[in-house]
Scaffold this motif. Structure first.
Motif, PDB file in Angstrom:
ATOM      1  N   ALA A   1      67.014  27.058   8.978  1.00 31.37           N
ATOM      2  CA  ALA A   1      66.740  27.963  10.369  1.00 31.37           C
ATOM      3  C   ALA A   1      65.817  27.473  11.319  1.00 31.37           C
ATOM      4  O   ALA A   1      66.054  27.716  12.426  1.00 31.37           O
ATOM      5  CB  ALA A   1      66.329  29.168   9.546  1.00 31.37           C
ATOM      6  N   LEU A   2      64.732  26.612  10.791  1.00 33.68           N
ATOM      7  CA  LEU A   2      63.750  26.246  11.847  1.00 33.68           C
ATOM      8  C   LEU A   2      64.372  25.473  12.663  1.00 33.68           C
ATOM      9  O   LEU A   2      64.307  25.386  13.838  1.00 33.68           O
ATOM     10  CB  LEU A   2      62.535  25.798  10.992  1.00 33.68           C
ATOM     11  N   GLN A   3      65.258  24.477  11.970  1.00 33.20           N
ATOM     12  CA  GLN A   3      65.638  23.277  12.678  1.00 33.20           C
ATOM     13  C   GLN A   3      66.611  23.719  13.730  1.00 33.20           C
ATOM     14  O   GLN A   3      67.002  23.242  15.080  1.00 33.20           O
ATOM     15  CB  GLN A   3      66.375  22.143  11.964  1.00 33.20           C
ATOM     16  N   MET A   4      67.524  24.882  13.197  1.00 33.25           N
ATOM     17  CA  MET A   4      68.648  25.295  14.210  1.00 33.25           C
ATOM     18  C   MET A   4      68.041  26.535  15.282  1.00 33.25           C
ATOM     19  O   MET A   4      68.809  27.128  15.890  1.00 33.25           O
ATOM     20  CB  MET A   4      69.772  26.034  13.265  1.00 33.25           C
ATOM     21  N   GLN A   5      66.467  26.629  15.207  1.00 34.65           N
ATOM     22  CA  GLN A   5      66.171  27.530  16.348  1.00 34.65           C
ATOM     23  C   GLN A   5      66.673  28.919  15.772  1.00 34.65           C
ATOM     24  O   GLN A   5      66.790  29.775  17.020  1.00 34.65           O
ATOM     25  CB  GLN A   5      66.240  27.144  17.609  1.00 34.65           C
TER      26      GLN A   5
END
Length: 671
Positions: A425-429
Motif C-alpha cells: 500500500a505504501l509503495q502504491m500510494q
C-alpha cells in the motif's frame, strides 16, 4: 632362492578382490553416516571397522588358501587371528581420524597412512603365520613401493568419497572408491608375494606333518564365518540406522510424539479411515511470554508438560501430533458432538496450573475444529479448515474452541487479502491522511487537528481503519506506516503554515509496536528535521494500554520526545486500565475523554464520570479534549463542567488535506 609366486586360480583371485571391494563399499556406507553427526558415533565406527577389516582379511586368507605352491603350507591360528586384529584396528583408527572433524590434508594423509600400514602389517603377520620348510626373505624395497602405491590408492579413494558422499550420484562414486580400495588391498597381497623369497633350511627338505589340511580347513571355516559376520554387521547397522532415521524423521525430538511428517505419511485420504472424524488444532495462548521471560529451556519443559497433559485427556481412538512450537494436533474418529466434548475437556484440563522452576503458571489454549466429511476428506483441506478455525478462536478472545464454517473462511480470506494489500500500500500510494479539527468552543476557533489514516484498496475500495489497523499491528507493518505518517503530517503542517494558515498543532496516533521497536525518538526527530516544523506543532497520542504495557520504558521514551518539544496526549481516557496511582507519573500534556462517555452524557452516571475526569485533569494541570461531540446539548454540558476544547462531527468531519485547506480558508474569510 625361490620366489613365493606359485600358481593362482583367476576365479579365486576375482573372489578375493570382490570380497575386499564389497566390504569396502559397506564400510564406506557405514562411515558416511559419521558425517551426519555425533549420534551413535562409536558403534558406527566399530561396525565400519569390523566390516572393512573382515573383508580385507578374508581377501588375504582366500588368496593364501588358493595359491598353488610347490610345497605344503600350514598356518599358525594365533598369528592369523592377530593379522585380523591388525587390520580391524587400522580401519578403526583410519575412520576415526578421517571422520573426526573438518576435513584437511593432514587428516586425509594420516588416515591413509594408518590404513596402508595396517594392511602391510596384516600381510607381514599373515605371512609369518605360514609354516614353511623354507626360510623366508623379504625384498623391503619392493614392499615399500607397494605400500606407497596402496597409500596413493587409499588416499584417492577417501578423497573422492568425501568429495562426493553427498552428491546425487553418490552410490556410483562410492562404488568407485570401494573398487580402488579393493584393488589396492588385493594388489598389495599378490604383489607382496613377489617380494617374498624362500630357500630351504640347509640341505634337508623338511616335510610338514599332516596338520596342514586341518588348519587350512579351519582357516577357511573362519573366513566363511567372517563373511557372514560382514554381511550381518552391515545389514544390522544399516537397518538400525534406517530405524533411527525414521524415528528422527517421524517423531518430535522434544516430546516423542509423531510429527507433521508422520501425519503426512499416515493420513492422506480420511474417507479411507473414518466414516466420521475430526481434527483439533491446538495453539497455546501467551506461550511466547514463557520463552521470553523464562528462557527457551523452560519453554521446552513446558511443552513436555503440556504434551503429557494433553495425552491424559485422550483415549485409544485419538492420536496426538506435535507440529512444532506450541502447536499440537489431535485426530480422532467421531461426530461433531464428540469433537466439542473433547475440546471442552481439553480447555478445562489445561486450566490447571503448571509448575515450572517452583513457580505456578496458568495457560489457556485456542482450538480449531474441522470435521470429516463435512469440511473435506483429505489431510490438507482438513488441516487448513482446523487452522482457520483456530485462528478465529484466537481473534474471538482465546481460551475457547471454534468449529470451521464458511463465514469464518471468508473472514480469514479477506484478512489475508488485506494483509497482502497492506504490504504494497505504501509503495502504491494507497494511503491517505485525513484531518479532523479540534475546536475551542470558548474562543470560537480551530486550535488543532488530529491526523487519521485512511486506505483505499486497489480492488476492495475504502477499508475501515478498524479493520486494517489491527492487521498492521499484528504484522509489525504499523512501525513503517507510522514513520511515513509522521513525515507526511509534519510536511503538510509546514506547507500550510508557509501558505498563510495559522499555526495548528496536529496530533498523530501511536501504536504499542512503535514503542516496542525503540525507534520513536528517531522517527520524530527525522520527521521534524526533514520538514522544518516547530516541535510544539506536533502532538503524539497514546492510549492507556500503551502507557501501562511497560511503564518504565514508555516513560523513558515519552520523556525523550517531550525534551524535543513535542506534546503528548492520552487518548480514550477512562476506557483502559491505567491506575490513578500511576497517571501522574506518565509525562502527558492532555487528556482526551473517550466518545463513549460523550455519547451518553445525558445519563447522570456518565456525567459524573466526565466531571471527575475534567476535575482531575485540572488538578494535574492537564488540558482536556472531549471526543465525539455531535450535539449542542453535549457542548453546553461540557462547557458547564469546564471543558472547552472539543472534537467531533458537530465541528467537522475528517477531511483530506486539500479539502481541509479550502474549509479553513473559508472559515478565515468568514472570520
Amino acid at each position: 632362492m625361490n620366489h613365493t609366486h606359485g600358481f593362482y586360480d583367476p576365479l579365486t583371485v576375482f573372489i578375493a578382490f570382490a570380497a575386499a571391494t564389497a566390504a569396502s563399499y559397506f564400510a564406506l556406507t557405514l562411515a558416511g553416516r559419521l558425517f551426519l553427526g555425533t549420534t551413535l558415533r562409536r558403534p558406527r565406527l566399530l561396525a565400519a571397522s569390523l566390516v572393512m577389516g573382515t573383508g580385507i582379511w578374508a581377501m588375504h586368507v582366500i588368496g593364501m588358501l588358493t595359491t598353488w605352491l610347490d610345497e605344503r603350507i600350514d598356518f599358525t591360528p594365533g598369528l592369523a587371528g592377530l593379522s585380523f586384529v591388525a587390520t580391524a584396528a587400522a580401519c578403526f583408527g583410519a575412520f576415526m581420524i578421517y571422520t573426526g572433524g573438518k576435513q584437511s590434508f593432514i587428516r586425509l594423509c594420516g588416515s591413509s597412512v594408518l590404513l596402508s600400514f595396517g594392511i602391510t602389517a596384516m600381510h607381514f603377520t599373515g605371512s609369518a603365520a605360514m609354516k614353511s620348510p623354507r626360510e623366508v626373505h623379504y625384498n623391503f624395497t619392493l614392499l615399500g613401493l607397494f605400500t606407497f602405491i596402496v597409500f596413493i590408492a587409499i588416499c584417492s579413494a577417501l578423497l573422492l568419497f568425501h568429495r562426493f558422499h553427498a552428491h546425487r550420484a553418490h552410490r556410483s562414486w562410492k562404488l568407485l572408491c570401494a573398487v580402488l580400495i579393493g584393488l589396492a588391498t588385493s594388489g598389495m597381497h599378490y604383489a607382496s608375494m613377489a617380494a617374498v623369497s624362500r630357500e630351504p633350511f640347509g640341505s634337508a627338505h623338511a616335510a610338514l606333518t599332516g596338520t596342514g589340511e586341518h588348519s587350512s580347513i579351519l582357516l577357511l571355516a573362519v573366513v566363511i564365518g567372517g563373511a557372514f559376520l560382514l554381511i550381518g554387521i552391515s545389514w544390522t547397522s544399516l537397518l538400525y540406522d534406517k530405524k533411527v532415521l525414521e524415528k528422527m524423521a517421524y517423531s518430535d525430538a522434544l516430546t516423542g510424539l509423531p510429527n507433521r511428517h508422520k501425519l503426512s505419511q499416515q493420513y492422506n485420504d480420511f474417507s479411507m479411515i473414518y466414516e466420521e472424524g475430526f481434527m483439533l488444532y491446538i495453539d497455546f495462548d501467551r506461550f511466547k511470554m514463557i520463552n521470553d521471560t523464562m528462557g527457551h529451556d523452560t519453554g521446552d519443559r513446558f511443552i513436555q508438560q503440556m504434551a503429557g497433559r494433553l495425552q491424559e485427556v485422550l483415549d485409544k481412538r485419538q492420536t496426538l501430533f506435535r507440529f512444532g512450537g506450541d502447536e499440537f494436533l489431535i485426530i480422532s474418529s467421531g461426530a461433531r458432538r464428540d469433537a466439542e466434548h473433547l475440546a471442552d475437556r481439553l480447555i478445562l484440563h489445561l486450566k490447571q496450573p503448571f509448575l515450572l522452576l517452583d513457580t505456578e503458571f496458568y495457560m489457556t489454549a485456542s482450538i480449531g475444529i474441522s470435521l470429516t466429511p463435512q469440511h473435506g476428506t483429505n489431510r490438507l483441506s482438513l488441516l487448513r479448515a482446523a487452522d482457520i478455525a483456530m485462528y478465529h478462536a484466537k481473534t474471538a478472545g482465546k481460551n475457547r474452541y471454534c468449529i470451521y464454517d464458511e463465514e469464518t473462511n471468508l473472514h480469514t480470506l479477506r484478512k489475508l487479502e488485506l494483509e497482502k494489500g497492506l504490504r504494497k500500500a505504501l509503495q502504491m500510494q494507497e494511503f491517505d491522511i485525513h484531518y479532523q479539527p479540534k475546536w475551542d468552543a470558548d474562543a470560537g476557533k480551530v486550535i488543532g487537528l488530529e491526523a487519521l489514516l485512511r486506505w483505499r484498496h486497489d480492488m476492495l475500495g475504502p477499508v475501515s481503519p478498524a479493520e486494517f489497523i489491527p492487521i498492521t499491528e499484528e504484522t509489525g507493518m504499523i512501525v513503517g506506516i507510522t514513520r511515513w505518517v509522521l513525515r507526511k503530517v509534519c510536511e503538510q503542517n509546514r506547507s500550510w503554515q508557509m501558505s498563510g494558515l495559522p499555526r495548528l498543532r496536529i496530533s498523530v496516533n501511536m501504536s504499542i509496536r512503535v514503542f516496542e521497536s525503540g525507534k520513536l525518538e528517531e522517527m520524530v526527530r527525522e520527521a521534524l528535521q526533514s520538514s522544518g516544523l516547530n516541535p510544539d506543532d506536533l502532538e503524539l497520542e497514546i492510549t492507556e494500554s500503551i502507557a501501562m504495557q511497560d511503564i518504565e520504558e514508555t516513560i523513558n521514551q515519552l520523556n525523550a520526545v517531550r525534551a524535543i518539544g513535542v506534546k503528548i496526549s492520552m487518548d480514550d481516557f477512562g476506557t483502559g486500565y491505567s491506575s490513578l496511582g500511576t497517571i501522574d507519573r506518565i509525562p502527558i500534556d492532555t487528556l482526551k475523554i473517550d466518545q463513549a462517555f460523550i455519547r451518553q452524557s445525558a445519563l447522570p452516571a456518565k456525567q459524573a464520570i466526565i466531571s471527575t475526569i475534567i476535575a482531575m485533569a485540572g488538578h494535574l494541570q492537564l488540558d482536556v479534549v472531549a471526543e465525539g461531540v455531535e450535539t449542542e446539548e453535549q457542548i453546553r454540558f461540557l462547557q458547564s463542567r469546564g471543558c472547552s476544547v472539543m472534537q467531533g462531527y458537530y465541528y467537522g468531519k475528517p477531511m483530506p488535506a486539500d479539502e481541509f485547506y479550502a474549509w479553513m480558508k473559508q472559515l478565515l474569510r468568514d472570520g
